[in-house]
Design an enzyme around this catalytic site. Sequence first.
Site, PDB file in Angstrom:
ATOM      1  N   ASP A   1       0.841  -1.188   0.000  1.00  0.00           N
ATOM      2  CA  ASP A   1       0.000   0.000   0.000  1.00  0.00           C
ATOM      3  C   ASP A   1       0.884   1.248   0.000  1.00  0.00           C
ATOM      4  O   ASP A   1       1.992   1.225  -0.546  1.00  0.00           O
ATOM      5  CB  ASP A   1      -0.920  -0.041   1.223  1.00  0.00           C
ATOM      6  CG  ASP A   1      -2.289   0.549   0.952  1.00  0.00           C
ATOM      7  OD1 ASP A   1      -2.364   1.777   0.757  1.00  0.00           O
ATOM      8  OD2 ASP A   1      -3.272  -0.205   0.928  1.00  0.00           O
TER       9      ASP A   1
ATOM     10  N   HIS B   1      -3.648   5.862   3.491  1.00  0.00           N
ATOM     11  CA  HIS B   1      -4.442   4.694   3.132  1.00  0.00           C
ATOM     12  C   HIS B   1      -3.874   3.404   3.732  1.00  0.00           C
ATOM     13  O   HIS B   1      -4.604   2.571   4.275  1.00  0.00           O
ATOM     14  CB  HIS B   1      -4.493   4.603   1.605  1.00  0.00           C
ATOM     15  CG  HIS B   1      -5.379   3.536   1.060  1.00  0.00           C
ATOM     16  ND1 HIS B   1      -4.945   2.253   0.805  1.00  0.00           N
ATOM     17  CD2 HIS B   1      -6.685   3.571   0.687  1.00  0.00           C
ATOM     18  CE1 HIS B   1      -5.939   1.540   0.288  1.00  0.00           C
ATOM     19  NE2 HIS B   1      -7.009   2.316   0.208  1.00  0.00           N
TER      20      HIS B   1
ATOM     21  N   SER C   1     -11.277  -1.279  -0.724  1.00  0.00           N
ATOM     22  CA  SER C   1     -10.023  -1.236   0.028  1.00  0.00           C
ATOM     23  C   SER C   1     -10.237  -1.601   1.483  1.00  0.00           C
ATOM     24  O   SER C   1      -9.353  -2.154   2.134  1.00  0.00           O
ATOM     25  CB  SER C   1      -9.411   0.171  -0.021  1.00  0.00           C
ATOM     26  OG  SER C   1      -8.531   0.320  -1.089  1.00  0.00           O
TER      27      SER C   1
END
Length: 611
Positions: A173, A232, A412
């Site tokens: 990520d 994220h 996600s």
Amino acid sequence: MSIAKPARLSALTLAIIAAVTMQTATANMPTNPNAKPVTAAVRSADTDQLIIRFRDNANATAVDKVLKRMRSEQRETFAYTKTTANKADVFRFNKRKNKADWDKLSSWLKQMPEVEYVEPDYVLTTMAEATPALPNDAYLSYQWPLLDALSGIRADQAWGYTTGAGSVVAVIDTGVLPHQDLLPNLLPGYDMIGDTFVANDGNGRDADATDPGDYVLANECGNTSNINSSWHGTHVTGTIAAAGNNAEGIAGVAYNAKALPVRALGKCGGYTSDIAAAVIWAAGGSVSGAPLNPNPARVINLSLGGASSCGTTMQNAINTARSKNAVVVVAAGNSNTDASQSSPANCSGVITVAATGKDGGKAYYSNYGNVVDLAAPGGSMNTGTANGILSTLNTGTQLASADTYSYYQGTSMATPHVAGVAALMLAANPALTPDQVESALKASARSFPQTCNGCGAGLLDANAAVQAALGTQQPPPPPAPTDPYAVLKDTLVKQRDLWRAQNIVNYSYVLEQKTGTSTALRWKLTVKAGVVVAGINLANNRTLSSRDLKAQGKTIEQVFSSIETAITNKYAVINASYEASLGYPTSALLDKSTSTNRDDVSLKASGVTKL
């Protein structure tokens, strides 16, 4: 093809790329707790890199010729960037191109016999969706995806058997921040981003997986306005392995598992070549220039994707991870369309995850379709901020500031729920294979409480999955399959040894050969001391020119070599017959791919006469 570095720079061709970016706009905690979530539009972006895999038998001179033709005939300016773990090469062009231009150039490249495959180095981005928010208090009671009896995954029931201790989950990520709720479970990771602009940390690949922020300024990456850092990777990691029983914040699905951050997404997303390298490294595979991962992951979380087919580079990386016993879990995508159009969701051997909302039905943004394996909570903030997924985050808009917890939504967020449950399963039964984990997850999934068409086998159920893992007995290993290529190679070696035992160095013979749809040749060749020195075209009885002899004349040894090359490269069709007493090949059909009619080669040898 493996070439020393100085030669490599002159022996490689350019990188054509058609990149599709899915940029998710996220912001920090709104002052209005009732603010509506903002859904980012899917944005298509061009790219400037191409992955080329040259055939192993292509020498530096031949490949350099392709490069020169690329520059002169196609008028391209490009430079070598790096070599992938699969010995493919990545090139960067002087400017980005649109898909039509890349497709045209790609078609031109694929005609070159030196090229095994060529594909865009797609830019993939996070699969988060919507705006984060901060509740009044951030504790387990806010984590409906874990506890809700109707729409949650029933993690609390699974925790009676295991909390994930012993499992390692890689999060590929944007990297991770040292959030207080993550630190107890964080392992040292790696930053696999090679491009300094994308990396946004002042350097390329290194051992620091800290997220420096993926903020985008106006006029960067095709955006007209600023976009704040998403953090994220930190949010995804919290869902998997935020520490439990520490009187702080939230609990991860597998709150005693270890999280391995591998940074592959940065400013504007991340290149497929870097993401593929991250997958290989995370599983314990070898990546050039990077040390071996001392903590190989049994589960790999990919909350990322882009609108493209699954390329060879990504598929090879997934295959490598699976060969090392890693389970690869992938987000289906947030375009409310068929997930078969999103990579790596459409790759083979992955567990593709759709998202459900607070009611247990399909989230309005989630992709769907036959490639989806199952669904998990991803949030539905269009019905209320608290109906999103709460996890670890940071208050910084560009650079990191203070720890916090916020809501996101997207596939996600659904994917790490499945990755976390996979970690629970492997903690309960480490002998499970990736296929067994996938089968058990799907078989134990329960029916959706609301409509979720195209969402796979059902809604993730952590308790049922752990029970399935505990009850799954490892079957005895199947007998080792016979490798047909090994059989072909063994036969060739035996026949070649028989031929060489005759010690016939001066001879004549008739060679018939045909490639694809071209006209067949039938030549009588004379060989002396292992070299073709003369020949006659039997179609017109004319003497062959030295140029023809050099280009297409073959000794018996070279016919053997042609067959051996096909075996080594695992051609789709290989049929070979050999003369009983002398051992030489009497016929061979070699077809690289049955999908075309231009790459098959047939060879026939007869009438060998010793001179």
